[in-house]
Each structure stands twice: as structure tokens, then as C-alpha cells.
Write a protein that holds these residues in place. Structure first.
Motif, PDB file in Angstrom:
ATOM      1  N   ASP A   1       0.809  -1.217   0.000  1.00  0.00           N
ATOM      2  CA  ASP A   1       0.000   0.000   0.000  1.00  0.00           C
ATOM      3  C   ASP A   1       0.844   1.269   0.000  1.00  0.00           C
ATOM      4  O   ASP A   1       0.306   2.364  -0.190  1.00  0.00           O
ATOM      5  CB  ASP A   1      -0.917   0.029   1.230  1.00  0.00           C
ATOM      6  CG  ASP A   1      -2.032  -0.990   1.145  1.00  0.00           C
ATOM      7  OD1 ASP A   1      -2.374  -1.401   0.019  1.00  0.00           O
ATOM      8  OD2 ASP A   1      -2.573  -1.381   2.199  1.00  0.00           O
ATOM      9  N   GLY A   2       2.129   1.127   0.277  1.00  0.00           N
ATOM     10  CA  GLY A   2       2.964   2.319   0.341  1.00  0.00           C
ATOM     11  C   GLY A   2       4.418   1.955   0.532  1.00  0.00           C
ATOM     12  O   GLY A   2       4.804   0.784   0.438  1.00  0.00           O
ATOM     13  N   LEU A   3       5.216   2.984   0.830  1.00  0.00           N
ATOM     14  CA  LEU A   3       6.656   2.818   0.950  1.00  0.00           C
ATOM     15  C   LEU A   3       7.174   3.511   2.199  1.00  0.00           C
ATOM     16  O   LEU A   3       6.682   4.597   2.569  1.00  0.00           O
ATOM     17  CB  LEU A   3       7.360   3.437  -0.256  1.00  0.00           C
ATOM     18  CG  LEU A   3       6.985   2.946  -1.646  1.00  0.00           C
ATOM     19  CD1 LEU A   3       7.613   3.854  -2.709  1.00  0.00           C
ATOM     20  CD2 LEU A   3       7.422   1.496  -1.851  1.00  0.00           C
ATOM     21  N   LEU A   4       8.162   2.893   2.830  1.00  0.00           N
ATOM     22  CA  LEU A   4       8.994   3.604   3.795  1.00  0.00           C
ATOM     23  C   LEU A   4      10.180   4.148   3.011  1.00  0.00           C
ATOM     24  O   LEU A   4      10.971   3.387   2.448  1.00  0.00           O
ATOM     25  CB  LEU A   4       9.492   2.693   4.910  1.00  0.00           C
ATOM     26  CG  LEU A   4      10.521   3.380   5.824  1.00  0.00           C
ATOM     27  CD1 LEU A   4       9.841   4.392   6.737  1.00  0.00           C
ATOM     28  CD2 LEU A   4      11.307   2.374   6.650  1.00  0.00           C
ATOM     29  N   LEU A   5      10.313   5.451   2.972  1.00  0.00           N
ATOM     30  CA  LEU A   5      11.387   6.103   2.230  1.00  0.00           C
ATOM     31  C   LEU A   5      12.552   6.335   3.185  1.00  0.00           C
ATOM     32  O   LEU A   5      12.522   7.245   4.020  1.00  0.00           O
ATOM     33  CB  LEU A   5      10.879   7.409   1.634  1.00  0.00           C
ATOM     34  CG  LEU A   5       9.653   7.258   0.711  1.00  0.00           C
ATOM     35  CD1 LEU A   5       9.120   8.615   0.306  1.00  0.00           C
ATOM     36  CD2 LEU A   5       9.985   6.407  -0.510  1.00  0.00           C
ATOM     37  N   ASP A   6      13.568   5.511   3.059  1.00  0.00           N
ATOM     38  CA  ASP A   6      14.698   5.548   3.989  1.00  0.00           C
ATOM     39  C   ASP A   6      15.874   6.313   3.377  1.00  0.00           C
ATOM     40  O   ASP A   6      15.876   6.625   2.192  1.00  0.00           O
ATOM     41  CB  ASP A   6      15.114   4.114   4.330  1.00  0.00           C
ATOM     42  CG  ASP A   6      16.009   4.049   5.565  1.00  0.00           C
ATOM     43  OD1 ASP A   6      15.970   4.985   6.386  1.00  0.00           O
ATOM     44  OD2 ASP A   6      16.736   3.058   5.712  1.00  0.00           O
ATOM     45  N   THR A   7      16.863   6.585   4.222  1.00  0.00           N
ATOM     46  CA  THR A   7      18.125   7.253   3.844  1.00  0.00           C
ATOM     47  C   THR A   7      17.863   8.587   3.164  1.00  0.00           C
ATOM     48  O   THR A   7      18.405   8.873   2.085  1.00  0.00           O
ATOM     49  CB  THR A   7      19.019   6.335   2.975  1.00  0.00           C
ATOM     50  OG1 THR A   7      18.349   5.987   1.763  1.00  0.00           O
ATOM     51  CG2 THR A   7      19.372   5.053   3.721  1.00  0.00           C
ATOM     52  N   LEU A   8      17.054   9.410   3.818  1.00  0.00           N
ATOM     53  CA  LEU A   8      16.757  10.749   3.304  1.00  0.00           C
ATOM     54  C   LEU A   8      17.645  11.818   3.921  1.00  0.00           C
ATOM     55  O   LEU A   8      17.462  13.012   3.634  1.00  0.00           O
ATOM     56  CB  LEU A   8      15.283  11.099   3.574  1.00  0.00           C
ATOM     57  CG  LEU A   8      14.231  10.256   2.865  1.00  0.00           C
ATOM     58  CD1 LEU A   8      12.835  10.689   3.303  1.00  0.00           C
ATOM     59  CD2 LEU A   8      14.372  10.327   1.360  1.00  0.00           C
ATOM     60  N   ASP A   9      18.578  11.421   4.775  1.00  0.00           N
ATOM     61  CA  ASP A   9      19.396  12.396   5.488  1.00  0.00           C
ATOM     62  C   ASP A   9      20.687  12.751   4.762  1.00  0.00           C
ATOM     63  O   ASP A   9      21.559  13.408   5.341  1.00  0.00           O
ATOM     64  CB  ASP A   9      19.732  11.879   6.891  1.00  0.00           C
ATOM     65  CG  ASP A   9      18.537  11.923   7.826  1.00  0.00           C
ATOM     66  OD1 ASP A   9      17.607  12.700   7.563  1.00  0.00           O
ATOM     67  OD2 ASP A   9      18.536  11.180   8.820  1.00  0.00           O
ATOM     68  N   SER A  10      20.834  12.321   3.515  1.00  0.00           N
ATOM     69  CA  SER A  10      22.096  12.584   2.818  1.00  0.00           C
ATOM     70  C   SER A  10      22.342  14.070   2.614  1.00  0.00           C
ATOM     71  O   SER A  10      23.491  14.505   2.476  1.00  0.00           O
ATOM     72  CB  SER A  10      22.131  11.856   1.476  1.00  0.00           C
ATOM     73  OG  SER A  10      21.122  12.346   0.613  1.00  0.00           O
ATOM     74  N   SER A  11      21.274  14.880   2.608  1.00  0.00           N
ATOM     75  CA  SER A  11      21.484  16.316   2.403  1.00  0.00           C
ATOM     76  C   SER A  11      22.173  16.966   3.598  1.00  0.00           C
ATOM     77  O   SER A  11      22.668  18.094   3.486  1.00  0.00           O
ATOM     78  CB  SER A  11      20.157  17.022   2.116  1.00  0.00           C
ATOM     79  OG  SER A  11      19.250  16.846   3.182  1.00  0.00           O
ATOM     80  N   ILE A  12      22.214  16.273   4.729  1.00  0.00           N
ATOM     81  CA  ILE A  12      22.973  16.789   5.870  1.00  0.00           C
ATOM     82  C   ILE A  12      24.467  16.674   5.577  1.00  0.00           C
ATOM     83  O   ILE A  12      25.255  17.585   5.870  1.00  0.00           O
ATOM     84  CB  ILE A  12      22.597  16.034   7.149  1.00  0.00           C
ATOM     85  CG1 ILE A  12      21.111  16.266   7.478  1.00  0.00           C
ATOM     86  CG2 ILE A  12      23.475  16.453   8.324  1.00  0.00           C
ATOM     87  CD1 ILE A  12      20.611  15.450   8.644  1.00  0.00           C
ATOM     88  N   LEU A  13      24.863  15.540   4.975  1.00  0.00           N
ATOM     89  CA  LEU A  13      26.260  15.341   4.596  1.00  0.00           C
ATOM     90  C   LEU A  13      26.604  16.057   3.303  1.00  0.00           C
ATOM     91  O   LEU A  13      27.720  16.574   3.131  1.00  0.00           O
ATOM     92  CB  LEU A  13      26.546  13.844   4.433  1.00  0.00           C
ATOM     93  CG  LEU A  13      26.473  12.970   5.688  1.00  0.00           C
ATOM     94  CD1 LEU A  13      26.649  11.505   5.307  1.00  0.00           C
ATOM     95  CD2 LEU A  13      27.540  13.381   6.689  1.00  0.00           C
ATOM     96  N   PHE A  14      25.655  16.072   2.376  1.00  0.00           N
ATOM     97  CA  PHE A  14      25.874  16.656   1.047  1.00  0.00           C
ATOM     98  C   PHE A  14      24.765  17.683   0.800  1.00  0.00           C
ATOM     99  O   PHE A  14      23.715  17.348   0.239  1.00  0.00           O
ATOM    100  CB  PHE A  14      25.852  15.574  -0.029  1.00  0.00           C
ATOM    101  CG  PHE A  14      26.713  14.370   0.288  1.00  0.00           C
ATOM    102  CD1 PHE A  14      28.086  14.445   0.174  1.00  0.00           C
ATOM    103  CD2 PHE A  14      26.137  13.173   0.721  1.00  0.00           C
ATOM    104  CE1 PHE A  14      28.890  13.357   0.464  1.00  0.00           C
ATOM    105  CE2 PHE A  14      26.925  12.077   1.016  1.00  0.00           C
ATOM    106  CZ  PHE A  14      28.309  12.168   0.890  1.00  0.00           C
ATOM    107  N   PRO A  15      24.963  18.929   1.228  1.00  0.00           N
ATOM    108  CA  PRO A  15      23.890  19.934   1.152  1.00  0.00           C
ATOM    109  C   PRO A  15      23.297  20.122  -0.239  1.00  0.00           C
ATOM    110  O   PRO A  15      22.116  20.461  -0.362  1.00  0.00           O
ATOM    111  CB  PRO A  15      24.577  21.214   1.658  1.00  0.00           C
ATOM    112  CG  PRO A  15      25.663  20.725   2.561  1.00  0.00           C
ATOM    113  CD  PRO A  15      26.158  19.453   1.923  1.00  0.00           C
TER     114      PRO A  15
END
Length: 251
Positions: free
Chosen positions: A122-136
Motif C-alpha cells: 500500500d505504500g513505501l517507507l522512504l529511507d536514507t533521506l538524510d544525505s542532504s545533511i552530509l551533502f547539502p
């Protein structure tokens, strides 16, 4: 579990007696193991690795009122070798490659994986979204990727794992946020977060709620004291939390 065994289990599951009080389902389970369908059926929503379950098993969960979400890594690639979309650095905690968000080949793979999972989930868990902290510079490409996923699947339920740096813009594309490591952590040994870390997650909770998104907590613990600390704090802040171990293979 084979399909025939699954159908047998479904047909012989006990039906509550007339007038019996049904236990309300728990809000969320995040489980990366195999099987345990009966235990998962006690939850309103479950996050699973799609390769661990057959379409018949997912249908069985849906028949019991469970909303199944498939895990999807957006910003990291678990492949053992680097690819055209890989950065030169890796996440040492999981040995995954940070990816070049927005790379055409990565996007094609990401969208194909999402479409395949959403044939049954029914949907997705979208993981590893924090890369913009390391790579703005990843912030805008990440948001474009989320926008494209939403346009491709307007009716799917999207649960973002953290991704606080993408707020408030992310709120247009997701339904809710999972606050992983809300009170307790597996890093540096299983422990309760330090005061400044607790203040941070409390502030992030405020920001998520200001975006009118659903919010869930996920904590890690190996002792009763740690589990109690996680649940007491979540309850005090109007949440429930799913408490597991680093591998997320226990319910």
C-alpha cells in the motif's frame, strides 16, 4: 511459508466470538525479518522488506486490516561494488554507498523498484533521506525525487524515515514521518539519548507536527529499562514507539 499453508492458516484462524471486545491494533511495526504474519497482523501498519514476503502473504495481511509498506532506500545503495551513481564515500555503519541523488540510472532503478513493490504493498517507507545533511547540494534533488514518486503514485502512502532537513517542503509529498532513534539508540552501545539529543528529537517532533503529518517513533533497546524509557517518553509526548533491535528482526 507456501501459499497453500498460508491459505490454510487464514481459513483456520479463530474468529472472535459475538460480543467479544476486539483489541485495537497497535499503530506501527518495523520488521525486516521473515514470516511472523500472525504477530504482524496485530498492527495497523507494518514496514517490511518486499523480498521477504510473497504477494499472497501481503494479501493475507491486507485482509486483516493491515497496511503494508515496502522498504525503499532513496539515498544509499547496498550493492557490494560501486556503480555509476555511487559517490566515493560509504556509510560505515551499514557498508552502503552514498549515491548521487538525481543520477538518471539511479532514478530509473529507484522508480522501477517502487513501482514493483506498489503492485502489492500500500505504500513505501522512504529511507536514507538524510544525505542532504552530509551533502547539502542533495536537498533539491531529493525533493525532486520525492515529487516524482508522488506524481507516479498519487494514492500510495509514503512514510519518510527522518529527513528533517527536507521539511517543510517534504510535507507536500509524504503522508507521515518515522522518527527513528527517538529516545534510545543502538549506536555507541544501546543507550538512552543524551539530553541535547533528546532536545533535538523533541524539536523535530514539533516541526513534523507543524506540517500536519502523521508521526511515529522507532527506538532500539535490549533491556527492560531502555524499553520502558522509550515508551514512557513517547507516551508523554503523545506518541507510541516501536522498540526493536538494530537489525529490526524482532517484534
Amino acid at each position: 511459508m507456501t501459499t497453500s499453508r498460508l491459505l490454510l492458516d487464514a481459513s483456520t484462524s479463530p474468529t472472535p466470538a459475538a460480543g467479544a471486545t476486539r483489541v485495537p491494533p497497535k499503530p506501527l511495526a518495523v520488521y525486516y525479518g521473515h514470516g511472523s504474519l500472525q504477530r504482524l497482523s496485530a498492527y495497523r501498519m507494518v514496514v517490511l522488506h518486499p523480498q521477504h514476503y510473497t504477494p499472497a502473504e501481503i494479501l493475507w495481511l491486507k485482509g486483516r486490516g493491515v497496511k503494508p509498506l515496502a522498504y525503499l532506500s532513496v539515498g544509499e545503495d547496498p550493492s557490494p561494488e560501486p556503480s555509476a551513481w555511487s559517490r566515493r564515500s560509504r556509510n560505515p555503519a551499514w557498508n552502503t554507498w552514498y549515491v548521487k541523488i538525481g543520477h538518471p540510472a539511479w532514478n530509473a532503478r529507484l522508480y522501477a523498484t517502487a513501482a514493483e513493490a506498489l503492485q502489492h504493498f500500500d505504500g513505501l517507507l522512504l529511507d536514507t533521506l538524510d544525505s542532504s545533511i552530509l551533502f547539502p547540494t542533495d536537498r533539491s534533488p531529493l525533493l525532486r525525487t520525492l515529487r516524482s514518486l508522488r506524481q507516479r503514485h498519487p494514492d500510495a502512502y509514503f512514510l519518510a524515515n527522518r529527513g528533517f532537513d527536507l521539511l517543510p517542503d517534504m510535507a507536500r509529498y509524504v503522508n507521515g514521518v518515522l522518527m527513528e532513534t527517538f529516545t534510545t539508540s543502538w549506536e555507541d552501545g544501546y543507550r538512552k539519548l543524551r539530553p541535547h539529543e533528546l532536545a533535538y528529537t523533541a524539536e523535530m517532533l514539533r516541526r513534523v507536527r507543524s506540517c500536519d503529518l502523521e508521526v511515529y517513533a522507532l527506538d532500539y533497546a535490549t533491556t527492560d529499562q531502555q524499553r520502558r524509557a522509550a515508551r514512557v517518553r513517547a507516551r508523554a509526548l503523545g506518541l507510541t514507539t516501536f522498540v526493536s533491535v538494530r537489525e529490526l528482526n524482532s517484534i
